[in-house]
Write an enzyme that holds these catalytic residues in place. Structure first.
Site, PDB file in Angstrom:
ATOM      1  N   HIS A 117     -23.708 -29.880   1.218  1.00  0.00           N
ATOM      2  CA  HIS A 117     -23.191 -28.886   0.278  1.00  0.00           C
ATOM      3  C   HIS A 117     -22.956 -27.576   1.009  1.00  0.00           C
ATOM      4  O   HIS A 117     -23.729 -27.190   1.879  1.00  0.00           O
ATOM      5  CB  HIS A 117     -24.130 -28.677  -0.922  1.00  0.00           C
ATOM      6  CG  HIS A 117     -25.529 -28.304  -0.570  1.00  0.00           C
ATOM      7  ND1 HIS A 117     -26.451 -29.206  -0.064  1.00  0.00           N
ATOM      8  CD2 HIS A 117     -26.169 -27.119  -0.634  1.00  0.00           C
ATOM      9  CE1 HIS A 117     -27.597 -28.595   0.148  1.00  0.00           C
ATOM     10  NE2 HIS A 117     -27.457 -27.307  -0.180  1.00  0.00           N
ATOM     11  N   GLN A 118     -21.852 -26.954   0.684  1.00  0.00           N
ATOM     12  CA  GLN A 118     -21.492 -25.675   1.296  1.00  0.00           C
ATOM     13  C   GLN A 118     -21.710 -24.556   0.298  1.00  0.00           C
ATOM     14  O   GLN A 118     -21.304 -24.666  -0.855  1.00  0.00           O
ATOM     15  CB  GLN A 118     -20.030 -25.688   1.728  1.00  0.00           C
ATOM     16  CG  GLN A 118     -19.575 -24.358   2.302  1.00  0.00           C
ATOM     17  CD  GLN A 118     -18.308 -24.491   3.082  1.00  0.00           C
ATOM     18  OE1 GLN A 118     -18.367 -24.748   4.274  1.00  0.00           O
ATOM     19  NE2 GLN A 118     -17.178 -24.338   2.429  1.00  0.00           N
TER      20      GLN A 118
END
Length: 190
Positions: free
Chosen positions: A147-148
């Site tokens: 996840h960014q």
């Protein structure tokens, strides 16, 4: 029963740095032992319990999803650093960026660009912190699902509250923030 810094002296679980041998420094520390569940060995959620795998099956409002793509989606961070703190996640349960497919990488990048435009439009932010923590040792809360982070920043978003009180003030509720971002998201993307 409390000291000026708000510590409850009657609580045996709280520690005061003055009780230890040390040379004071200029840093305030926010002790968060409840986060140990995320960093201890074997404490990552099972893929069947992964919040980033479960969210797409939920209603967007309940899951805090603001946009969906083909390979990835965007949702609000449940524990934001700033109002509008977004996460871009692939649907597929992969742990690191090098495990993501070229299609996932491209869509994560495209969704990140759109998120930046939308956040600038709805919140008038002045900049962003964007990044990925890869693995537990690097600080990933959910290390097993890529996840960014997209964290909007403002010229005056750092004030005395986090430094003195050890607390971050978030001016809008998550539901309201999700609605604003989702409503502003372009229909032809995500």
């Amino acid at each position: 029963m409390t000291v000026d810094d708000g510590m409850d002296l009657d609580n045996p679980l709280l520690e005061n740095s003055a009780d230890f041998a040390a040379v004071p420094d200029a840093f305030q520390r926010l002790w968060t032992p409840h986060r140990m569940v995320y960093i201890q060995d074997g404490q990552q959620p099972h893929p069947d319990d992964c919040p980033f795998c479960l969210a797409p099956a939920m209603d967007d409002e309940k899951a805090l999803i603001v946009a969906r793509g083909t390979y990835a989606y965007v949702l609000l961070n449940l524990f934001p650093y700033n109002s509008g703190h977004l996460l871009v996640c692939p649907y597929r349960h992969v742990a690191t960026y090098d495990e993501a497919s070229p299609e996932e990488v491209a869509e994560i990048g495209s969704l990140t660009q759109t998120a930046m435009r939308v956040l600038t439009q709805v919140s008038n932010c002045d900049g962003f912190n964007i990044g990925m923590n890869q693995g537990r040792i690097a600080g990933a809360g959910i290390a097993e699902h890529l996840h960014q982070h997209i964290v909007p920043r403002w010229a005056l978003d750092s004030n005395f509250f986090p430094i003195i009180a050890g607390t971050k003030a978030i001016p809008k509720l998550l539901g309201e923030t999700r609605r604003e971002i989702a409503d502003a998201w372009p229909n032809d993307e995500g």
